[in-house]
Design a protein around this motif. Structure first.
Motif, PDB file in Angstrom:
ATOM      1  N   SER A  94      43.733  37.037  35.931  1.00 32.77           N
ATOM      2  CA  SER A  94      43.784  35.900  36.521  1.00 32.77           C
ATOM      3  C   SER A  94      42.403  35.386  36.847  1.00 32.77           C
ATOM      4  CB  SER A  94      44.513  35.326  37.628  1.00 32.77           C
ATOM      5  OG  SER A  94      46.283  36.272  37.946  1.00 32.77           O
ATOM      6  N   THR A  95      42.101  36.078  37.394  1.00 34.82           N
ATOM      7  CA  THR A  95      39.576  35.520  37.563  1.00 34.82           C
ATOM      8  C   THR A  95      39.576  35.442  36.243  1.00 34.82           C
ATOM      9  OG1 THR A  95      39.982  37.577  39.863  1.00 34.82           O
ATOM     10  CG2 THR A  95      38.053  37.131  38.691  1.00 34.82           C
ATOM     11  N   LEU A  96      39.324  36.261  35.071  1.00 32.72           N
ATOM     12  CA  LEU A  96      38.955  35.888  34.545  1.00 32.72           C
ATOM     13  C   LEU A  96      39.314  34.498  33.258  1.00 32.72           C
ATOM     14  CD1 LEU A  96      39.300  40.174  32.595  1.00 32.72           C
ATOM     15  CD2 LEU A  96      37.071  38.762  33.089  1.00 32.72           C
ATOM     16  N   VAL A  97      40.683  34.535  33.704  1.00 31.83           N
ATOM     17  CA  VAL A  97      41.219  33.065  33.240  1.00 31.83           C
ATOM     18  C   VAL A  97      40.766  31.899  33.219  1.00 31.83           C
ATOM     19  CG1 VAL A  97      43.196  32.162  31.715  1.00 31.83           C
ATOM     20  CG2 VAL A  97      42.455  34.557  31.653  1.00 31.83           C
ATOM     21  N   LEU A  98      41.329  32.215  35.336  1.00 28.00           N
ATOM     22  CA  LEU A  98      40.753  30.968  35.306  1.00 28.00           C
ATOM     23  C   LEU A  98      39.250  30.448  35.573  1.00 28.00           C
ATOM     24  CD1 LEU A  98      43.164  31.599  38.433  1.00 28.00           C
ATOM     25  CD2 LEU A  98      43.609  29.304  36.689  1.00 28.00           C
ATOM     26  N   GLY A  99      37.957  31.634  35.250  1.00 29.18           N
ATOM     27  CA  GLY A  99      36.189  31.949  34.956  1.00 29.18           C
ATOM     28  C   GLY A  99      36.396  31.163  33.957  1.00 29.18           C
ATOM     29  N   ALA A 100      37.144  31.627  33.063  1.00 26.22           N
ATOM     30  CA  ALA A 100      36.921  30.835  31.703  1.00 26.22           C
ATOM     31  C   ALA A 100      37.456  29.165  31.776  1.00 26.22           C
ATOM     32  CB  ALA A 100      37.510  31.595  30.917  1.00 26.22           C
ATOM     33  N   PHE A 101      38.198  29.011  32.212  1.00 21.87           N
ATOM     34  CA  PHE A 101      38.982  27.145  32.898  1.00 21.87           C
ATOM     35  C   PHE A 101      37.807  27.151  33.651  1.00 21.87           C
ATOM     36  CE2 PHE A 101      41.043  24.824  35.985  1.00 21.87           C
ATOM     37  CZ  PHE A 101      41.516  23.514  34.552  1.00 21.87           C
ATOM     38  N   PHE A 102      37.183  27.146  34.425  1.00 22.54           N
ATOM     39  CA  PHE A 102      35.973  26.620  35.814  1.00 22.54           C
ATOM     40  C   PHE A 102      34.790  26.606  34.782  1.00 22.54           C
ATOM     41  CE2 PHE A 102      39.218  28.439  39.120  1.00 22.54           C
ATOM     42  CZ  PHE A 102      40.016  27.711  39.564  1.00 22.54           C
ATOM     43  N   HIS A 103      34.647  27.591  33.772  1.00 22.50           N
ATOM     44  CA  HIS A 103      33.175  27.402  33.212  1.00 22.50           C
ATOM     45  C   HIS A 103      33.481  26.391  32.387  1.00 22.50           C
ATOM     46  CE1 HIS A 103      29.642  28.559  31.334  1.00 22.50           C
ATOM     47  NE2 HIS A 103      30.363  28.817  29.797  1.00 22.50           N
ATOM     48  N   TRP A 104      34.450  26.104  31.723  1.00 23.63           N
ATOM     49  CA  TRP A 104      34.904  24.908  30.297  1.00 23.63           C
ATOM     50  C   TRP A 104      35.250  23.628  31.276  1.00 23.63           C
ATOM     51  CZ3 TRP A 104      39.354  21.718  30.769  1.00 23.63           C
ATOM     52  CH2 TRP A 104      39.403  21.082  29.490  1.00 23.63           C
ATOM     53  N   LEU A 105      35.287  23.848  32.712  1.00 19.25           N
ATOM     54  CA  LEU A 105      35.791  22.431  33.398  1.00 19.25           C
ATOM     55  C   LEU A 105      34.759  22.183  33.964  1.00 19.25           C
ATOM     56  CD1 LEU A 105      38.020  20.569  33.849  1.00 19.25           C
ATOM     57  CD2 LEU A 105      38.433  21.553  36.607  1.00 19.25           C
ATOM     58  N   ILE A 106      33.968  22.866  34.580  1.00 19.73           N
ATOM     59  CA  ILE A 106      32.482  22.366  35.224  1.00 19.73           C
ATOM     60  C   ILE A 106      31.346  21.973  34.883  1.00 19.73           C
ATOM     61  CG2 ILE A 106      30.876  22.393  37.711  1.00 19.73           C
ATOM     62  CD1 ILE A 106      34.066  23.293  38.655  1.00 19.73           C
ATOM     63  N   ASP A 107      30.588  20.852  34.868  1.00 18.11           N
ATOM     64  CA  ASP A 107      29.685  21.327  34.162  1.00 18.11           C
ATOM     65  C   ASP A 107      28.965  22.076  34.999  1.00 18.11           C
ATOM     66  OD1 ASP A 107      30.336  19.441  32.479  1.00 18.11           O
ATOM     67  OD2 ASP A 107      29.702  17.791  32.928  1.00 18.11           O
ATOM     68  N   ASP A 108      27.919  22.601  34.041  1.00 15.48           N
ATOM     69  CA  ASP A 108      26.282  23.778  34.604  1.00 15.48           C
ATOM     70  C   ASP A 108      27.137  24.812  35.035  1.00 15.48           C
ATOM     71  OD1 ASP A 108      24.805  21.795  32.653  1.00 15.48           O
ATOM     72  OD2 ASP A 108      24.709  20.703  34.308  1.00 15.48           O
ATOM     73  N   LEU A 109      28.313  24.875  36.041  1.00 21.76           N
ATOM     74  CA  LEU A 109      28.600  25.604  36.450  1.00 21.76           C
ATOM     75  C   LEU A 109      28.742  27.568  35.301  1.00 21.76           C
ATOM     76  CD1 LEU A 109      29.622  26.691  38.843  1.00 21.76           C
ATOM     77  CD2 LEU A 109      32.435  27.137  37.681  1.00 21.76           C
ATOM     78  N   SER A 110      27.752  27.964  35.931  1.00 19.96           N
ATOM     79  CA  SER A 110      27.625  29.484  35.510  1.00 19.96           C
ATOM     80  C   SER A 110      28.967  30.424  35.732  1.00 19.96           C
ATOM     81  CB  SER A 110      26.492  29.866  35.462  1.00 19.96           C
ATOM     82  OG  SER A 110      26.433  30.661  36.799  1.00 19.96           O
ATOM     83  N   TRP A 111      28.795  31.574  33.964  1.00 22.13           N
ATOM     84  CA  TRP A 111      29.806  31.788  34.075  1.00 22.13           C
ATOM     85  C   TRP A 111      30.126  33.199  35.638  1.00 22.13           C
ATOM     86  CZ3 TRP A 111      33.668  32.294  30.810  1.00 22.13           C
ATOM     87  CH2 TRP A 111      33.681  31.559  29.553  1.00 22.13           C
ATOM     88  N   PRO A 112      28.263  33.495  35.916  1.00 23.55           N
ATOM     89  CA  PRO A 112      29.185  33.722  37.098  1.00 23.55           C
ATOM     90  C   PRO A 112      29.818  33.614  38.379  1.00 23.55           C
ATOM     91  CG  PRO A 112      27.254  35.629  36.357  1.00 23.55           C
ATOM     92  CD  PRO A 112      27.302  33.939  36.113  1.00 23.55           C
ATOM     93  N   TRP A 113      29.479  32.368  38.675  1.00 24.91           N
ATOM     94  CA  TRP A 113      30.298  31.829  39.747  1.00 24.91           C
ATOM     95  C   TRP A 113      31.430  31.292  39.206  1.00 24.91           C
ATOM     96  CZ3 TRP A 113      28.248  32.516  43.935  1.00 24.91           C
ATOM     97  CH2 TRP A 113      26.751  32.473  44.389  1.00 24.91           C
ATOM     98  N   ALA A 114      31.927  30.598  37.611  1.00 28.53           N
ATOM     99  CA  ALA A 114      33.464  30.550  37.526  1.00 28.53           C
ATOM    100  C   ALA A 114      34.333  31.351  37.720  1.00 28.53           C
ATOM    101  CB  ALA A 114      33.355  30.006  36.258  1.00 28.53           C
ATOM    102  N   PHE A 115      33.509  32.894  38.093  1.00 31.63           N
ATOM    103  CA  PHE A 115      34.501  33.995  37.909  1.00 31.63           C
ATOM    104  C   PHE A 115      34.586  34.347  39.251  1.00 31.63           C
ATOM    105  CE2 PHE A 115      33.198  35.189  33.684  1.00 31.63           C
ATOM    106  CZ  PHE A 115      34.160  35.774  32.975  1.00 31.63           C
TER     107      PHE A 115
END
Length: 541
Positions: A94-115
């Motif tokens: 869930s952390t990995l999939v949701l992190g990828a979702f947030f990285h795609w959804l929120i502009d300029d959100l880096s991968w670490p903060w998305a995860f």
């Protein structure tokens, strides 16, 4: 004075919500969030800002300790494989999939903060799970949900810690994985040590009040050293609770157990209520900050609703094969019954006795294999192993979990306290921190409103298993009565045991033995033990 006013309001609100909840059919956490929100709008109510560490380090350890102490150890053992999958593997996915979702959804959100945000919204909630318990669903389903919510909180927080570290420095996936394994392993060791130490000290403390005060410190005695060495304090608190709950019947007096139970019920009620009140009190300030910095909350609300849908999809995709694997396990277990019956028969035949002992002992483990070579494996040891295996098979076969139960488990995976507390721990320099916190808040409150507010209707519609039938339950109670009376007779009867208290103690010893073997349901054993404790306390007054 402000703190005193808020404290009085909190206690009154918690008591009111708990009393009103069953009458209005609304979960107490939702009532408390609404009360907190309403109170925050009052002109004389001061702004409430709670350090998130207060929740993570001061509130969650005792909550998880109490939950761990109350979950039946035998059921936890039987479901450990599934609980591990739900609490660890599903949380990581869930952390990995949701992190990828947030990285795609929120502009300029880096991968670490998305995860990091993915880890925050991944764990189901131990407090919210209490909602499903009151609906009378299968005890096996409750054990899975409780076990999942006990451990996935710690898993998610370790992942969150790794993501925040990755945002601040160059940290590899291998570093995070190693930290995760060490954090879990060390925490388990500390939890076991502190749990056993707690039982040892409590057994030697004759003053019930003093012992109650001592037990209040135990969750922190487990969590603080674990955090100090970089392990998970929450896992340490959970394991400490499991050890304490499993050993209390044998190590502690009835008076101490009853006092501890009443005390921890009150503590759980207060701590759970305080967290949900904090959500309601703080959400207005978070919304205002997002409105100022992100031009409204519409985006946050849409992102949170999409997150809830994605979480449910991921949960369904994981639980479906999990229950299918459980069904295969139950079929394989049922197929072993003839073999166990044959071993039982051969064990009773002098001609095949030795060969049967050797065959059973080979399946017990390395320790018993060494004991076998030394001639230390007795008939009683092998017989108990067979009894335990037969009881485990009966557990799997009697309470299967099918699609209806799986659907309820999916819908019951609500977010709550841990998501709220974890969101508050994001560093102040986190990019778009207010937006991330608000998304987490809406996910937590939204899942409680949507899932928690409708789970009763979902249960009524799907009609999942409620466990054993009334007839089976009556037969089990009769079998337990005969089992306990037999234990008294084997001990020489009431005269040999020195009176009614001696009989109660003999029955309690038999109950503890039956719990270890798993030959009766955990709920029946627990209620019978409580009845024996109450009777002994009455006689000793």
């Amino acid at each position: 004075m402000e703190i005193l006013v808020i404290g009085v309001f909190a206690l009154m609100a918690i008591a009111t919500a708990t009393a009103v909840s069953p009458k209005v059919g609304i979960a107490a956490p939702l009532i408390l969030v609404a009360l907190g929100f309403g109170a925050s709008l009052l002109p004389f109510m001061p702004a409430v800002e709670v350090d998130p560490e207060v929740i993570l380090a001061g509130v969650l350890p005792p909550l998880l300790f109490a939950a761990g102490a109350s979950i039946p150890a035998t059921d936890f053992r039987r479901e450990f494989r599934s609980i591990s999958g739900l609490s660890v593997i599903l949380t990581i996915l869930s952390t990995l999939v949701l992190g990828a979702f947030f990285h795609w959804l929120i502009d300029d959100l880096s991968w670490p903060w998305a995860f990091a945000l993915g880890a925050i919204v991944s764990p189901s909630d131990p407090v919210a799970t209490a909602i499903i318990k009151r609906l009378g669903v299968s005890p096996r389903m409750v054990s899975l949900l409780e076990g999942e919510s006990l451990l996935n909180d710690a898993c998610a927080l370790v992942l969150l810690r790794g993501a925040v570290a990755a945002a601040a420095a160059a940290v590899t996936v291998g570093d995070i994985a190693l930290e995760f394994i060490l954090a879990m392993t060390v925490a388990v060791i500390i939890g076991i040590i502190v749990g056993r130490l707690n039982l040892w000290v409590s057994n030697r403390m004759s003053d019930t009040t003093a012992n109650t005060v001592f037990t209040l410190a135990v969750p922190f005695v487990a969590s603080i050293p674990a955090e100090a060495v970089g392990a998970s304090g929450l896992v340490a608190a959970v394991v400490c609770g499991l050890v304490t709950g499993n050993g209390s019947a044998k190590a502690l007096s009835p008076q101490v157990r009853q006092s501890d139970t009443q005390t921890w019920h009150a503590i759980e009620l207060i701590l759970e209520g305080v967290v949900y009140l904090i959500v309601g009190l703080e959400i207005v300030a978070v919304v205002r900050e997002v409105q100022e910095k992100h031009e409204g909350v519409g985006f946050a609300f849409a992102a949170a609703m999409a997150t809830i849908v994605l979480v449910l999809i991921l949960r369904a995709l994981f639980i479906a094969p999990l229950l299918a694997a459980q069904a295969r396990r139950a079929r394989r277990a049922a197929a072993l019954r003839p073999r166990l019956a044959d071993l039982r028969e051969r064990l009773g035949d002098p001609a095949t006795h030795a060969a049967a002992i050797h065959e059973v002992a080979q399946h017990v483990g390395a320790l018993s294999a060494r004991r076998l070579r030394k001639g230390e494996v007795s008939h009683d040891h092998v017989s108990r192993h067979l009894t335990k295996a037969e009881a485990d098979i009966g557990y799997l076969v009697k309470a299967p979990l099918g699609p209806r139960e799986g659907a309820v488990m999916v819908w019951a995976g609500m977010r709550g306290v841990v998501t709220v507390a974890a969101a508050q721990t994001l560093p102040t320099d986190t990019p778009d921190r207010a937006l991330l916190v608000l998304i987490a808040y809406i996910v937590a409150v939204g899942s409680l409103v949507i899932q928690g507010g409708t789970v009763r209707w979902v249960v009524q519609w799907l009609k999942p298993s409620r466990g054993v039938s009334a007839q089976d339950a009556a037969e089990e109670r009769g079998a337990l009565h005969d089992f306990l009376e037999g234990a008294v007779e084997r001990a020489g009867g009431e005269e040999a045991l020195g009176g009614r208290v001696g009989v109660i103690e003999a029955k309690r010893d038999a109950l503890i033995d039956a719990r270890g073997l798993g030959i009766f349901s955990s709920a029946l054993l627990s209620s019978t033990l409580d009845a024996l404790d109450a009777e002994q306390i009455r006689l000793e007054l």
